[in-house]
Design a protein around this motif. Structure first.
Motif, PDB file in Angstrom:
ATOM      1  N   VAL A  47     -17.845  23.772 -20.567  1.00  0.00           N
ATOM      2  CA  VAL A  47     -17.043  22.556 -20.431  1.00  0.00           C
ATOM      3  C   VAL A  47     -15.692  22.884 -19.809  1.00  0.00           C
ATOM      4  O   VAL A  47     -14.913  23.657 -20.379  1.00  0.00           O
ATOM      5  CB  VAL A  47     -16.837  21.878 -21.806  1.00  0.00           C
ATOM      6  N   VAL A  49     -11.855  22.103 -18.808  1.00  0.00           N
ATOM      7  CA  VAL A  49     -10.737  21.307 -19.314  1.00  0.00           C
ATOM      8  C   VAL A  49      -9.559  21.455 -18.365  1.00  0.00           C
ATOM      9  O   VAL A  49      -9.118  22.568 -18.083  1.00  0.00           O
ATOM     10  CB  VAL A  49     -10.300  21.738 -20.728  1.00  0.00           C
ATOM     11  N   LYS A  65      -4.895  19.297 -25.623  1.00  0.00           N
ATOM     12  CA  LYS A  65      -5.581  20.546 -25.986  1.00  0.00           C
ATOM     13  C   LYS A  65      -5.988  20.536 -27.458  1.00  0.00           C
ATOM     14  O   LYS A  65      -7.112  20.938 -27.803  1.00  0.00           O
ATOM     15  CB  LYS A  65      -4.692  21.759 -25.700  1.00  0.00           C
ATOM     16  N   TYR A  68      -9.123  18.269 -27.737  1.00  0.00           N
ATOM     17  CA  TYR A  68     -10.338  18.863 -27.188  1.00  0.00           C
ATOM     18  C   TYR A  68     -10.822  20.039 -28.043  1.00  0.00           C
ATOM     19  O   TYR A  68     -12.022  20.203 -28.285  1.00  0.00           O
ATOM     20  CB  TYR A  68     -10.095  19.319 -25.750  1.00  0.00           C
ATOM     21  N   ASP A  69      -9.881  20.869 -28.501  1.00  0.00           N
ATOM     22  CA  ASP A  69     -10.256  22.022 -29.323  1.00  0.00           C
ATOM     23  C   ASP A  69     -10.891  21.591 -30.644  1.00  0.00           C
ATOM     24  O   ASP A  69     -11.855  22.216 -31.112  1.00  0.00           O
ATOM     25  CB  ASP A  69      -9.027  22.896 -29.607  1.00  0.00           C
ATOM     26  N   ALA A  72     -14.537  20.670 -30.051  1.00  0.00           N
ATOM     27  CA  ALA A  72     -15.392  21.846 -29.850  1.00  0.00           C
ATOM     28  C   ALA A  72     -15.594  22.595 -31.163  1.00  0.00           C
ATOM     29  O   ALA A  72     -16.711  23.036 -31.476  1.00  0.00           O
ATOM     30  CB  ALA A  72     -14.774  22.767 -28.794  1.00  0.00           C
ATOM     31  N   LEU A  90     -20.755  24.957 -27.539  1.00  0.00           N
ATOM     32  CA  LEU A  90     -19.807  24.602 -26.483  1.00  0.00           C
ATOM     33  C   LEU A  90     -18.886  25.768 -26.177  1.00  0.00           C
ATOM     34  O   LEU A  90     -18.449  26.481 -27.086  1.00  0.00           O
ATOM     35  CB  LEU A  90     -18.942  23.419 -26.927  1.00  0.00           C
ATOM     36  N   LYS A  91     -18.574  25.938 -24.908  1.00  0.00           N
ATOM     37  CA  LYS A  91     -17.554  26.895 -24.490  1.00  0.00           C
ATOM     38  C   LYS A  91     -16.575  26.159 -23.586  1.00  0.00           C
ATOM     39  O   LYS A  91     -16.955  25.670 -22.520  1.00  0.00           O
ATOM     40  CB  LYS A  91     -18.172  28.084 -23.743  1.00  0.00           C
ATOM     41  N   LEU A  92     -15.317  26.047 -24.033  1.00  0.00           N
ATOM     42  CA  LEU A  92     -14.301  25.363 -23.233  1.00  0.00           C
ATOM     43  C   LEU A  92     -13.640  26.342 -22.273  1.00  0.00           C
ATOM     44  O   LEU A  92     -13.221  27.432 -22.666  1.00  0.00           O
ATOM     45  CB  LEU A  92     -13.229  24.741 -24.134  1.00  0.00           C
ATOM     46  N   TYR A  94     -10.467  26.466 -19.898  1.00  0.00           N
ATOM     47  CA  TYR A  94      -9.227  25.755 -19.581  1.00  0.00           C
ATOM     48  C   TYR A  94      -8.686  26.134 -18.207  1.00  0.00           C
ATOM     49  O   TYR A  94      -8.775  27.291 -17.787  1.00  0.00           O
ATOM     50  CB  TYR A  94      -8.157  26.065 -20.623  1.00  0.00           C
ATOM     51  N   GLY A 338     -15.278  13.987 -26.361  1.00  0.00           N
ATOM     52  CA  GLY A 338     -16.411  14.864 -26.615  1.00  0.00           C
ATOM     53  C   GLY A 338     -17.544  14.157 -27.320  1.00  0.00           C
ATOM     54  O   GLY A 338     -18.721  14.419 -27.037  1.00  0.00           O
TER      55      GLY A 338
END
Length: 428
Positions: A47, A49, A65, A68-69, A72, A90-92, A94, A338
């Protein structure tokens, strides 16, 4: 001689083969992320960001942030997004837009072409969002922003861009509508705005709302970012308006409050829409930030819940534990982005990595979702002036007190009566 010709022929064949491969590579790049994604194997969603991790809007960038964090974290703790009979984590990834539209557009291109992300969580500012949206349309990668509120995003009808917060022209009128219903309502108002997409739209909405409610606009000015507010406040002080309304972000709002206090100017109310609920505004201004009016679509005391975060109270607790902050509506809206993606991915049974066809299906699924979350309903418009914006939420009027966001309007939703006129700085 024959041997030399044979060697030359081999070199020529190698050169031609290299040219063919090179041309084939150039041809495949035009499909953007689709060809590379389809050849990749992984069991998690990647994902992208894009937000302001540096620059003038870093305060707000951190708010996005956090949101979003938290999404996840919550998904991964539950095992991931369930598609058919398997869960995918999920892997964000940035990318800092540096509070600059050009940097934001470059960040989007990099996330899509180099990182091969499946979808994107969008920027803090409306200006960066407008710069990123055409890149998403080019590469056919969907994005939901949990922050941007300028109406000009949605009137351009970008196919791959969605937003969880209603546009400013749907919400900014709320504080002045509330004040207009008081027994002794404001009669005069001054309006200042900063010349960026969101702030200008807010200032325009304040002016329109004031005029609709019979208030005389004694000053209306839209100024460049970075303007010194002291001389502007000094001039407004001479006009003595009942209300000073400001379209800006938290940095400008703090500057206006500080300049007003230093000049001994205290209107009967400050109206400032977004920014007043951020941790930095509350921490830096303390009591001077009390009684400021704003507009919101979510507050930490709402009685909402969902299967991912639980109750609003649970979400607030998670935010305090991880970031030591009470969330505002932008942070909550970012977490809700999300949830929209999760619902749409499950609906179309899209497993990572996503192909171009799956991303196209994801857009259609997002257009069809109608879900209830801890943040409220999410339903994206599919036509009209708010195309792909979440139009399911209702505007609230809030007034700050001791760092709390108190709902004071509309009447059927208020937790307490609005304070007007507000106490002077030295009487708090």
């Amino acid at each position: 001689m024959f041997k030399k010709l044979s060697i030359l022929r081999s070199i020529s064949l190698l050169a031609i083969s290299g040219l063919i491969l090179s041309l084939a590579g150039c041809g495949s790049s035009s499909t953007g992320a689709s060809s590379s994604a389809s050849s990749e194997t992984r069991d998690y969603y990647k994902v992208g960001v894009i937000t302001s991790l540096s620059g003038a809007e870093v305060y707000g960038g951190n708010v996005t942030k956090y949101g979003y964090d938290l999404w996840a974290d919550a998904v991964n703790k539950k095992g991931g997004i369930k598609v058919d009979d398997k869960n995918y984590q999920l892997k964000l990834i940035y990318s800092d837009d540096q509070s600059d539209p050009t940097a934001g557009a470059n960040a989007a291109e990099r996330l899509i072409t180099s990182e091969k992300v499946d979808f994107i969580l969008g920027p803090y500012t409306s200006g960066v969002t407008k710069a990123v949206a055409p890149i998403l349309d080019k590469y056919k990668v969907p994005m939901i922003t949990g922050s941007a509120e300028s109406p000009t995003i949605w009137t351009q009808k970008f196919k791959y861009t969605f937003g969880t917060i209603p546009a400013a022209d749907l919400t900014a009128n709320s504080p002045l509508d509330t004040l207009a219903k008081l027994a002794n309502p404001p009669k005069t108002i001054a309006v200042l705005g900063v010349n960026d997409a969101f702030s200008k739209a807010v200032a325009e909405a304040f002016k329109a709302s004031a005029e609709k409610n019979g208030m005389k606009v004694v000053k209306y000015d839209v100024v460049p970012a970075g303007t010194d507010f002291t001389p502007l406040i000094s001039a407004i002080k001479q006009l003595n308006p009942d209300v000073l309304a400001v379209g800006g972000h938290e940095t400008e709002h703090m500057q206006v409050i500080k300049a007003s206090k230093s000049l001994g100017f205290m209107p009967k109310a400050f109206v400032m829409h977004y920014g007043i609920t951020t941790p930095d505004f509350i921490k830096n201004l303390g009591k001077d930030g009390d009684y400021v009016y704003g507009a919101a679509v979510w507050t930490p005391d709402l009685k909402l819940k969902d299967d991912l975060f639980g109750t609003v109270e649970d979400y607030v607790k998670a935010s305090k534990e991880k970031f030591n902050v009470v969330p505002d509506y932008t942070q909550a809206g970012c977490s809700a982005t999300g949830e929209a993606f999760s619902a749409a991915l499950a609906k179309i049974a899209a497993k990572p990595p996503l192909s171009e066809q799956q991303r196209e299906q994801l857009v259609k699924a997002l257009e069809e979702i109608d879900i209830q979350t801890f943040y409220g309903p999410i339903k994206f418009a599919t036509e009209g002036n708010w195309y792909h914006d979440n139009v399911g939420l209702k505007a609230l009027t809030i007034q700050m007190l001791n760092g709390d966001q108190l709902v004071v309007g509309p009447d059927n939703l208020k937790a307490k009566d609005p304070v007007y006129p507000v106490p002077a700085f030295n009487a708090r």
